[in-house]
Write a protein that holds these residues in place. Structure first.
Motif, PDB file in Angstrom:
ATOM      1  N   ALA A 163       0.868  -1.176   0.000  1.00 28.52           N
ATOM      2  CA  ALA A 163       0.000   0.000   0.000  1.00 28.52           C
ATOM      3  C   ALA A 163       0.907   1.229   0.000  1.00 28.52           C
ATOM      4  O   ALA A 163       2.103   1.129   0.307  1.00 28.52           O
ATOM      5  CB  ALA A 163      -0.912   0.014   1.230  1.00 28.52           C
ATOM      6  N   PRO A 164       0.371   2.400  -0.346  1.00 33.04           N
ATOM      7  CA  PRO A 164       1.174   3.621  -0.247  1.00 33.04           C
ATOM      8  C   PRO A 164       1.706   3.801   1.169  1.00 33.04           C
ATOM      9  O   PRO A 164       1.044   3.446   2.151  1.00 33.04           O
ATOM     10  CB  PRO A 164       0.178   4.721  -0.623  1.00 33.04           C
ATOM     11  CG  PRO A 164      -0.841   4.031  -1.484  1.00 33.04           C
ATOM     12  CD  PRO A 164      -0.965   2.657  -0.908  1.00 33.04           C
ATOM     13  N   VAL A 165       2.900   4.357   1.268  1.00 32.68           N
ATOM     14  CA  VAL A 165       3.570   4.425   2.559  1.00 32.68           C
ATOM     15  C   VAL A 165       2.776   5.235   3.576  1.00 32.68           C
ATOM     16  O   VAL A 165       2.799   4.941   4.780  1.00 32.68           O
ATOM     17  CB  VAL A 165       5.011   4.967   2.391  1.00 32.68           C
ATOM     18  CG1 VAL A 165       4.995   6.454   2.044  1.00 32.68           C
ATOM     19  CG2 VAL A 165       5.852   4.680   3.615  1.00 32.68           C
ATOM     20  N   GLU A 166       2.028   6.249   3.126  1.00 33.21           N
ATOM     21  CA  GLU A 166       1.239   7.039   4.075  1.00 33.21           C
ATOM     22  C   GLU A 166       0.092   6.215   4.664  1.00 33.21           C
ATOM     23  O   GLU A 166      -0.298   6.403   5.826  1.00 33.21           O
ATOM     24  CB  GLU A 166       0.697   8.318   3.422  1.00 33.21           C
ATOM     25  CG  GLU A 166      -0.179   8.125   2.206  1.00 33.21           C
ATOM     26  CD  GLU A 166       0.598   8.068   0.897  1.00 33.21           C
ATOM     27  OE1 GLU A 166      -0.050   8.219  -0.166  1.00 33.21           O
ATOM     28  OE2 GLU A 166       1.837   7.877   0.939  1.00 33.21           O
ATOM     29  N   VAL A 167      -0.452   5.287   3.867  1.00 35.19           N
ATOM     30  CA  VAL A 167      -1.491   4.381   4.376  1.00 35.19           C
ATOM     31  C   VAL A 167      -0.890   3.421   5.398  1.00 35.19           C
ATOM     32  O   VAL A 167      -1.476   3.177   6.466  1.00 35.19           O
ATOM     33  CB  VAL A 167      -2.136   3.596   3.215  1.00 35.19           C
ATOM     34  CG1 VAL A 167      -3.109   2.546   3.754  1.00 35.19           C
ATOM     35  CG2 VAL A 167      -2.850   4.546   2.262  1.00 35.19           C
ATOM     36  N   LEU A 168       0.284   2.879   5.082  1.00 34.79           N
ATOM     37  CA  LEU A 168       0.953   1.969   6.001  1.00 34.79           C
ATOM     38  C   LEU A 168       1.279   2.664   7.321  1.00 34.79           C
ATOM     39  O   LEU A 168       1.035   2.116   8.403  1.00 34.79           O
ATOM     40  CB  LEU A 168       2.226   1.432   5.371  1.00 34.79           C
ATOM     41  CG  LEU A 168       2.073   0.628   4.079  1.00 34.79           C
ATOM     42  CD1 LEU A 168       3.446   0.237   3.534  1.00 34.79           C
ATOM     43  CD2 LEU A 168       1.212  -0.607   4.300  1.00 34.79           C
ATOM     44  N   LYS A 170      -0.142   5.193   8.768  1.00 35.86           N
ATOM     45  CA  LYS A 170      -1.363   5.423   9.544  1.00 35.86           C
ATOM     46  C   LYS A 170      -1.809   4.140  10.242  1.00 35.86           C
ATOM     47  O   LYS A 170      -2.120   4.152  11.447  1.00 35.86           O
ATOM     48  CB  LYS A 170      -2.473   5.949   8.635  1.00 35.86           C
ATOM     49  CG  LYS A 170      -3.784   6.280   9.351  1.00 35.86           C
ATOM     50  CD  LYS A 170      -4.768   6.916   8.366  1.00 35.86           C
ATOM     51  CE  LYS A 170      -6.051   7.338   9.067  1.00 35.86           C
ATOM     52  NZ  LYS A 170      -6.827   6.189   9.564  1.00 35.86           N
ATOM     53  N   GLN A 171      -1.826   3.030   9.509  1.00 37.53           N
ATOM     54  CA  GLN A 171      -2.282   1.768  10.103  1.00 37.53           C
ATOM     55  C   GLN A 171      -1.341   1.295  11.205  1.00 37.53           C
ATOM     56  O   GLN A 171      -1.784   0.880  12.282  1.00 37.53           O
ATOM     57  CB  GLN A 171      -2.388   0.699   9.022  1.00 37.53           C
ATOM     58  CG  GLN A 171      -3.521   0.925   8.049  1.00 37.53           C
ATOM     59  CD  GLN A 171      -4.312  -0.349   7.789  1.00 37.53           C
ATOM     60  OE1 GLN A 171      -4.344  -1.254   8.615  1.00 37.53           O
ATOM     61  NE2 GLN A 171      -4.970  -0.400   6.655  1.00 37.53           N
ATOM     62  N   ALA A 175      -2.199   1.108  15.304  1.00 37.33           N
ATOM     63  CA  ALA A 175      -2.080  -0.150  16.036  1.00 37.33           C
ATOM     64  C   ALA A 175      -1.172   0.004  17.251  1.00 37.33           C
ATOM     65  O   ALA A 175      -1.489  -0.477  18.347  1.00 37.33           O
ATOM     66  CB  ALA A 175      -1.550  -1.242  15.114  1.00 37.33           C
ATOM     67  N   LEU A 176      -0.058   0.693  17.076  1.00 34.15           N
ATOM     68  CA  LEU A 176       0.881   0.877  18.186  1.00 34.15           C
ATOM     69  C   LEU A 176       0.315   1.758  19.275  1.00 34.15           C
ATOM     70  O   LEU A 176       0.753   1.684  20.428  1.00 34.15           O
ATOM     71  CB  LEU A 176       2.195   1.454  17.658  1.00 34.15           C
ATOM     72  CG  LEU A 176       3.066   0.472  16.861  1.00 34.15           C
ATOM     73  CD1 LEU A 176       4.161   1.213  16.116  1.00 34.15           C
ATOM     74  CD2 LEU A 176       3.670  -0.575  17.796  1.00 34.15           C
TER      75      LEU A 176
END
Length: 377
Positions: A163-168, A170-171, A175-176
């Protein structure tokens, strides 16, 4: 000793450790002290990997010493393998529960970028049938571990860097930020680690506990529609370890067309790299997977006993510092086509433990007969 090693006098380190081992094996009352000292020096050996060749032999002798100590202390069943659960408990001082997360990703061999249909063993859920979101996982697992307070966010389904790095970002950061989450594990493909994703993973690795899982499955001809060559995996290992990121590699046992020697060859190849952990998966045929259609009636092993024997053989070849994350597979019974006994996970794991005890075998003990010996004094 550290100062000596930093200047490259590897033979001095080998001789000093040889002396430690022989003293420890000869003086039972001092085994625990010598074990701690040997661990400290071996850690230096691992940190300075440019000397990995000369000092690699020490890991098996170190584990042999550990075995002697644990048997003396009446804990002979606790150290036959380097299980990730025990490793995490020692690292964090408490039990860590893994939360399987579905991030809504897909795979490049599903969406047409490199192929279609996905890997032949995957269902439509991308091997994440039990994954959900963090609140759902916490609720589900609270029945099994009601007192749990620390969690590892595990992005399991499909390719969790695709996925685009900005999506990664955010996810991962969401989670953290969840209560009790102390680290993150990310399952992905070796061909889905572009520079910007590697930079993000490196950033995360500097501020939290992280490992990345690579679904290699086999080193042999691509019969599983993986759609990338072995060299891509090798590059991913190089890129991740150069950044200090822990790597866990997946290996499937029982792929169509593979012999037991093929599986041993894959294992030996994987273990040559400085990986942190290893997952051994029983080849489960699941409903809705391409495998179900391509190989009707396929059963990878005739019995659980055959599988147990193979796993024990492989465990004896795995270097003892590699953490073991899985020894069989998790498939909901309603999705399982074959082998029919696969859902009996506890029976399989107990069988592996019993067989290792029957053999008086330990992870890596098979390397003792083939590796070099310690230098004489």
């Amino acid at each position: 000793m550290i100062k000596i090693f930093k200047f490259g006098f590897v033979q001095d380190v080998q001789v000093a450790l040889a002396k430690m081992f022989r003293l420890a094996l000869g003086q039972d009352a001092q085994v625990k002290l010598w074990l701690c000292l040997a661990h400290s020096i071996h850690k230096v050996c691992l940190d300075y990997r440019r000397f990995a060749g000369p000092v690699n032999l020490l890991k098996v002798q170190l584990f042999t010493l550990e075995r002697k100590y644990y048997i003396m202390d009446g804990m002979e069943n606790t150290k036959r393998i380097n299980a990730i659960g025990a490793w995490l408990k020692e690292e964090f001082g408490q039990k860590i529960i893994k939360l399987s997360i579905d991030g809504g990703f897909t795979c490049p061999n599903r969406d047409g970028r490199v192929g279609v249909g996905g890997c032949i063993f995957c269902s439509s859920e991308g091997s994440g049938e039990l994954a959900s979101d963090i609140p759902g996982q916490m609720k589900l697992l609270s029945e099994k571990w009601p007192n749990a307070t620390a969690y590892l966010a595990y992005f399991q389904s499909h390719t969790s860097t695709y996925a685009p790095v900005e999506v990664l970002r955010k996810q991962y950061e969401e989670a953290l930020a969840a209560p009790g989450v102390v680290g993150i594990a990310i399952a992905t493909r070796p061909d889905c680690l572009p520079p910007e994703v590697l930079d993000l993973l490196s950033e995360l690795n500097e501020k939290t506990f992280l490992w990345v899982e690579l679904g290699l499955q086999t080193i042999h001809e691509d019969r599983i529609n993986r759609c990338y060559p072995l060299s891509v995996y090798d590059q991913a290992i190089s890129d991740l370890t150069a950044r200090g990121i822990k790597v866990v590699t997946h290996l499937i046992l029982g792929l169509p067309g593979e012999t037991k020697e093929d599986m041993h060859a894959s294992l030996r190849y994987i273990c040559q790299a400085p990986i942190f952990g290893l997952k051994l998966h029983l080849m489960n045929v699941v409903k809705g997977s391409p495998l179900e259609t391509l190989y009707p009636g396929y059963t990878p092993f005739d019995s659980p006993e055959e599988y147990i024997q193979l796993v024990c053989d492989l465990l004896m070849e795995i270097p003892p510092e590699i953490t073991i994350h899985r020894l069989t597979g998790d498939v909901m019974r309603k999705l399982l086509v074959s082998p029919q006994w696969s859902y009996k996970k506890r029976t399989i794991l107990n069988g592996i433990a019993q067989e290792m005890k029957r053999r008086d075998a330990y992870q890596g003990c098979g390397l003792l007969s083939s590796g070099p010996s310690l230098p004489s004094l």
